[in-house]
Design an enzyme around this catalytic site. Structure first.
Site, mmCIF file in Angstrom:
data_model
loop_
_atom_site.group_PDB
_atom_site.id
_atom_site.type_symbol
_atom_site.label_atom_id
_atom_site.label_comp_id
_atom_site.label_asym_id
_atom_site.label_seq_id
_atom_site.Cartn_x
_atom_site.Cartn_y
_atom_site.Cartn_z
ATOM 1 C CE1 TYR A 98 -2.255 -2.710 -5.551
ATOM 2 C CE2 TYR A 98 -0.483 -1.103 -5.769
ATOM 3 C CZ TYR A 98 -1.434 -1.740 -4.992
ATOM 4 O OH TYR A 98 -1.562 -1.421 -3.658
ATOM 5 C CD GLU A 143 -7.036 -2.791 -6.994
ATOM 6 O OE1 GLU A 143 -7.857 -2.341 -6.171
ATOM 7 O OE2 GLU A 143 -5.799 -2.760 -6.808
ATOM 8 C CE LYS A 144 -9.366 2.153 -5.383
ATOM 9 N NZ LYS A 144 -8.309 1.309 -4.789
ATOM 10 C CB SER A 197 -16.854 0.569 -1.109
ATOM 11 O OG SER A 197 -15.477 0.245 -1.164
ATOM 12 C CG ASN A 198 -12.318 4.890 1.479
ATOM 13 O OD1 ASN A 198 -12.916 5.620 2.275
ATOM 14 N ND2 ASN A 198 -10.996 4.835 1.421
ATOM 15 C CE1 TYR A 203 -1.403 2.489 -3.617
ATOM 16 C CE2 TYR A 203 -3.024 4.261 -3.609
ATOM 17 C CZ TYR A 203 -2.653 2.981 -3.254
ATOM 18 O OH TYR A 203 -3.521 2.188 -2.541
ATOM 19 C CG ASN A 261 -6.893 4.696 -1.255
ATOM 20 O OD1 ASN A 261 -5.734 5.096 -1.359
ATOM 21 N ND2 ASN A 261 -7.176 3.440 -0.941
ATOM 22 C CD GLU A 268 -3.012 -0.858 0.046
ATOM 23 O OE1 GLU A 268 -3.120 0.287 -0.430
ATOM 24 O OE2 GLU A 268 -3.694 -1.823 -0.344
#
Length: 469
Positions: A246, A343-344, A278-279, A340, A334, A216
């Protein structure tokens, strides 16, 4: 008339000059002097090609030689006109394996650029995948294995002890073994930590390597307060020693970044922008940006942060609607941190027939990691309103919209074979003779310039470091 006397020495000198002139004359006529001499073809890096990935290395005189510089304008090929030749082993159905790496002529240094200090401008993944030490046949004959101790256990890595992961992956360098036995901490060649550092409490051998792996971004990882511990890092960042992204996009041919498509990606799509999220509390303000964008263009938000629902139990069906209904997808991370990209973007967006709008890493990071012209970065626009205006233009212009999909068919997302590269790096004599150290890994990982809570457009490196909150 009396002729001047000519000495024997002068006569000899004039004769030599005349012979040389005749020799060069014939050579120039036949172009023998200027014809490149053929050399044996290798798949390792030659002195002249130092800046190219090892997978693209060829030598002068080879029919496979790539002419021209690495920096180029993207070439567009007709549909299905580009068929990759022999592919390197890390591609699907790849068959070309590397040979032992030579050293520079007259020097003891290797040619391969494996670590950030060798090449700070690339991720060096391909170089590591194609690296085989010059004396590897001798190493095999000796039967000595490099031991990698997974200090957090085998479970977090989802691997078995022993050599299985190296042999099953058909690593070019496979003389390594995994263990979780902490009694081997004093003799292991590499001690690898995943996400959390736990002191071993032993005296370290001088050539033992400590490496930290972070999945992360800095906001969600341990703050390591012990200095002078780690030699290597393994993260998604391109300046890590073992880069672990990723996903990794690789072209079949670096000079062919676009091909004409025979598919209209806008056909029958009636909806504009979609987002699955969802976040709702991401610190980079992505939800607020999406709400502002909604004022100027249709943005359908699915999940806990929106009014539309699509169960995670039917995730594949949810993402299918991107292929058929929507033209754009918000691939918002996020956190806004250097390199960074998760997979998004790679999975949720690029694996679908939809144009991603990205937020997260810096624009130059996407440029280095993503296929050419495959996305739109929010920081290309001064505001959500300005972005919406451009999306409306794309919505009305199918040719312009489809130009963002010409990257398809020019390469593939490759398996970066993390364990193969770690094993290969452990066989690099040059790196092990004088191991480098991170005096303060936190300064590198979460120091000024790494992350920002706002837009990269107005970014100024923070004076403080990222906290653990």
């Amino acid at each position: 008339m009396r002729l001047p006397k000519v000495s024997l020495r002068r006569s000899f000198f004039l004769g030599i000059c005349a012979a040389l002139l005749l020799f060069f004359g014939f050579c120039i006529r036949d172009r023998e002097l200027w014809r490149p001499r053929a050399r044996k073809l290798h798949f390792y890096q030659m002195e002249k090609n130092d800046d190219k990935p090892l997978s693209e290395q060829t030598t002068e005189g080879s029919a496979l030689q790539n002419q021209g510089p690495n920096e180029y304008e993207a070439e567009t090929q007709p549909p299905s006109s580009y068929v990759p030749t022999s592919k390197a082993w890390y591609f699907r159905n790849g068959e070309r394996y590397p040979e032992p790496m030579p050293r520079r002529a007259g020097r003891k240094r290797r040619l391969a650029k494996l670590f950030p200090q060798d090449d700070a401008h690339s991720d060096r993944i391909i170089n590591q995948l194609m690296f085989v030490p010059h004396n590897y046949e001798e190493i095999r004959e000796e039967g000595t294995l490099k031991t990698i101790l997974l200090y957090n256990g085998l479970g977090p890595w989802n691997v078995k002890k022993g050599r299985d992961v190296f042999l099953n992956s058909k690593c070019p360098v496979d003389t390594c073994t995994l263990t979780a036995n902490k009694e081997k901490a004093a003799s292991a060649d590499l001690i690898l930590y995943k996400d959390h550092y736990i002191p071993t409490g032993i005296h370290r051998p001088s050539k033992q390597i400590f490496m930290i792996y972070f999945l992360e971004c800095p906001y969600h990882t341990q703050h390591i307060k012990v200095p002078d511990v780690f030699n290597w890092t393994a993260t998604y960042r391109r300046d890590s020693d073992i880069v672990a992204p990723y996903e990794k996009w690789e072209y079949y041919d670096s000079k062919v970044r676009q091909v004409e498509q025979d598919h209209n990606y806008a056909l029958n799509k009636t909806k504009k922008v979609a987002w699955f999220v969802s976040n709702c509390g991401a610190r980079n303000g992505r939800l607020q940006y999406a709400h502002e964008l909604q004022k100027y263009i249709q943005v359908d938000i699915y999940g806990a942060c929106g009014s539309l629902k699509c169960s995670r139990n039917t995730a594949d069906k949810c993402f299918d609607i991107l292929d058929h209904d929507y033209k754009f997808y918000l691939a918002f991370e996020n956190s806004n941190c250097k390199d960074y990209i998760t997979e998004k973007f790679f999975v949720n967006a690029l694996n679908r027939n939809v144009l991603p709008i990205v937020m997260g890493a810096r624009p130059e990071d996407y440029e280095s990691s993503a296929p050419y012209r495959s996305y739109i970065h929010v920081d290309e626009f001064a505001s959500p309103k300005e972005l919406a205006e451009y999306l409306h233009i794309l919505d009305k212009n199918e040719e312009l919209y489809n130009s963002y999909f010409k990257w398809k068919g020019t390469g593939e997302f490759i398996n970066t074979y993390f364990w193969c590269r770690v094993c290969a790096a452990l066989h690099d004599e040059e790196a092990l003779k004088r191991p480098k150290w991170y005096q303060d890994v936190n300064e590198w990982w979460r120091g000024p310039g790494v992350c920002t809570n706002g837009s990269w457009r107005n970014f100024k490196a923070r004076k403080d470091v990222i906290s653990d909150d």
